[in-house]
Enzyme design. Structure first.
Site, PDB file in Angstrom:
ATOM      1  N   ASP A  13      -2.896  -1.314  10.565  1.00  0.00           N
ATOM      2  CA  ASP A  13      -3.009  -1.337   9.106  1.00  0.00           C
ATOM      3  C   ASP A  13      -3.609  -2.639   8.575  1.00  0.00           C
ATOM      4  O   ASP A  13      -3.934  -2.716   7.384  1.00  0.00           O
ATOM      5  CB  ASP A  13      -1.629  -1.145   8.456  1.00  0.00           C
ATOM      6  N   GLY A  64       4.295  -6.341   6.436  1.00  0.00           N
ATOM      7  CA  GLY A  64       3.941  -7.225   7.536  1.00  0.00           C
ATOM      8  C   GLY A  64       2.445  -7.289   7.760  1.00  0.00           C
ATOM      9  O   GLY A  64       1.868  -8.371   7.959  1.00  0.00           O
ATOM     10  N   SER A  65       1.783  -6.134   7.715  1.00  0.00           N
ATOM     11  CA  SER A  65       0.330  -6.092   7.885  1.00  0.00           C
ATOM     12  C   SER A  65      -0.377  -6.814   6.743  1.00  0.00           C
ATOM     13  O   SER A  65      -1.373  -7.519   6.949  1.00  0.00           O
ATOM     14  CB  SER A  65      -0.147  -4.633   7.957  1.00  0.00           C
ATOM     15  N   GLY A  72      10.198  -2.533   7.151  1.00  0.00           N
ATOM     16  CA  GLY A  72      10.438  -1.165   7.583  1.00  0.00           C
ATOM     17  C   GLY A  72      10.403  -0.173   6.455  1.00  0.00           C
ATOM     18  O   GLY A  72      11.026   0.886   6.521  1.00  0.00           O
ATOM     19  N   GLY A  73       9.646  -0.487   5.387  1.00  0.00           N
ATOM     20  CA  GLY A  73       9.630   0.372   4.216  1.00  0.00           C
ATOM     21  C   GLY A  73       8.426   1.281   4.103  1.00  0.00           C
ATOM     22  O   GLY A  73       8.368   2.116   3.206  1.00  0.00           O
ATOM     23  N   GLY A  74       7.416   1.084   4.972  1.00  0.00           N
ATOM     24  CA  GLY A  74       6.214   1.904   4.875  1.00  0.00           C
ATOM     25  C   GLY A  74       5.218   1.427   3.840  1.00  0.00           C
ATOM     26  O   GLY A  74       4.232   2.110   3.566  1.00  0.00           O
ATOM     27  N   LEU A  75       5.460   0.231   3.270  1.00  0.00           N
ATOM     28  CA  LEU A  75       4.559  -0.327   2.271  1.00  0.00           C
ATOM     29  C   LEU A  75       3.552  -1.297   2.873  1.00  0.00           C
ATOM     30  O   LEU A  75       2.717  -1.856   2.159  1.00  0.00           O
ATOM     31  CB  LEU A  75       5.354  -1.036   1.167  1.00  0.00           C
ATOM     32  N   LYS A 107       0.853  -1.198   0.000  1.00  0.00           N
ATOM     33  CA  LYS A 107       0.000   0.000   0.000  1.00  0.00           C
ATOM     34  C   LYS A 107       0.877   1.232   0.000  1.00  0.00           C
ATOM     35  O   LYS A 107       2.049   1.218   0.396  1.00  0.00           O
ATOM     36  CB  LYS A 107      -0.940   0.016   1.210  1.00  0.00           C
TER      37      LYS A 107
END
Length: 284
Positions: free
Chosen positions: A137, A103-104, A97-100, A12
């Site tokens: 998220d 994990g969620s 840790g990329g903000g994409l 996302k």
């Protein structure tokens, strides 16, 4: 019953992210626009009859039992009371840790996929409530549609966004989300706006309130943002580390991506309004 499924876990982008307050529980109140892109991890889920949950390969730096994939599977197992288990494998493409939302998204694909594989017939609403226990998220990935989000990101209203081609850059570092939200310099008092105003797009509404702090703390992200801004308005997604810019055509986006530093990971991806996971399972 299918005994095995391979399903996408899409990334996302936060097209905008405002922080409008801090709650008594320490979490922050947000306003954001979530959009899916056609960049995915892939999960393979195989049913097993011994009730065991096993992830076949370790993810660097994450204990097996702490992995969101394993936690999601066990949460669904407990909630449903099923006697079935699963063997789970993930093909990781999205940076940690990329903000994409990797994990969620993995957790959501686990919940939705095992609901299908185990024939539990739980609704997306029920799965989203479970997912919220794993992370703020997760529900948007469970529901599978571009969304205006408030609260801590879990209060969702489906929206339809434009679907440009994005150049996405990961500058090779990982961002500590707790560290950003604890930073005393973080903007926490943006004026709330309406969904209608947010959907109009453009500056100043389409900004990320985390960006100034992230740029100060992580110079490689500032460098990537500044480089991409030479070609189109660039923004951080989530708390980073990925940055992105939108382009009207795939050809233009690919041309810009080819100019990016070889020290960065760079992708070209299309914006989507429905999740590839939901397309694969015929939800939408």
């Amino acid at each position: 019953m299918n005994s095995q499924l391979t399903l996408p876990a899409p990334a996302k982008l936060n097209r905008m992210l405002h922080i409008v307050g801090r709650r008594e529980d320490g979490f922050h109140s947000l306003q954001t626009l979530f959009q899916f892109i056609d960049l995915n991890d892939h999960l393979t889920l195989a049913a097993r009859d011994d009730g065991d949950i096993q992830l076949t390969q370790a993810v660097s730096g994450v204990n097996h039992d702490d992995n969101l994939i394993v936690r999601a599977a066990r949460l669904l197992q407990r909630h449903s009371g099923t006697l079935l288990g699963a063997t789970l494998a993930v093909n990781k493409q999205l940076p940690m840790g990329g903000g994409l939302g990797g994990g969620s998204s993995n957790a959501a694909t686990t919940l939705v996929g095992l609901n299908h594989l185990w024939q539990l017939n739980l609704s997306l609403e029920e799965l989203a409530r479970l997912g919220l226990q794993l992370g703020a998220d997760v529900p948007v990935f469970v529901h599978g549609h571009s969304a205006w989000a408030e609260g801590i990101g879990e209060q969702l209203t489906s929206v339809t966004l434009d679907t440009p081609w994005f150049v996405i850059i990961h500058p090779g570092i990982s961002v500590s989300t707790p560290g950003i939200f604890q930073d005393p310099q973080l903007t926490r008092d943006s004026r709330p706006i309406t969904m209608a105003r947010a959907l109009q797009g453009g500056a100043p509404e389409w900004r990320n309130d985390c960006e100034a702090v992230v740029k100060e703390r992580y110079p490689p992200i500032a460098e990537a943002l500044d480089w991409l801004a030479q070609h189109a308005p660039s923004r951080l997604t989530g708390t980073g580390a990925c940055v992105f810019a939108a382009f009207e055509s795939q050809q233009t986006a690919q041309a810009i991506a080819q100019l990016a530093s070889p020290h960065w990971s760079t992708w070209v991806a299309r914006g989507l309004n429905t999740s590839p996971l939901h397309d694969a399972l015929g939800y939408l």
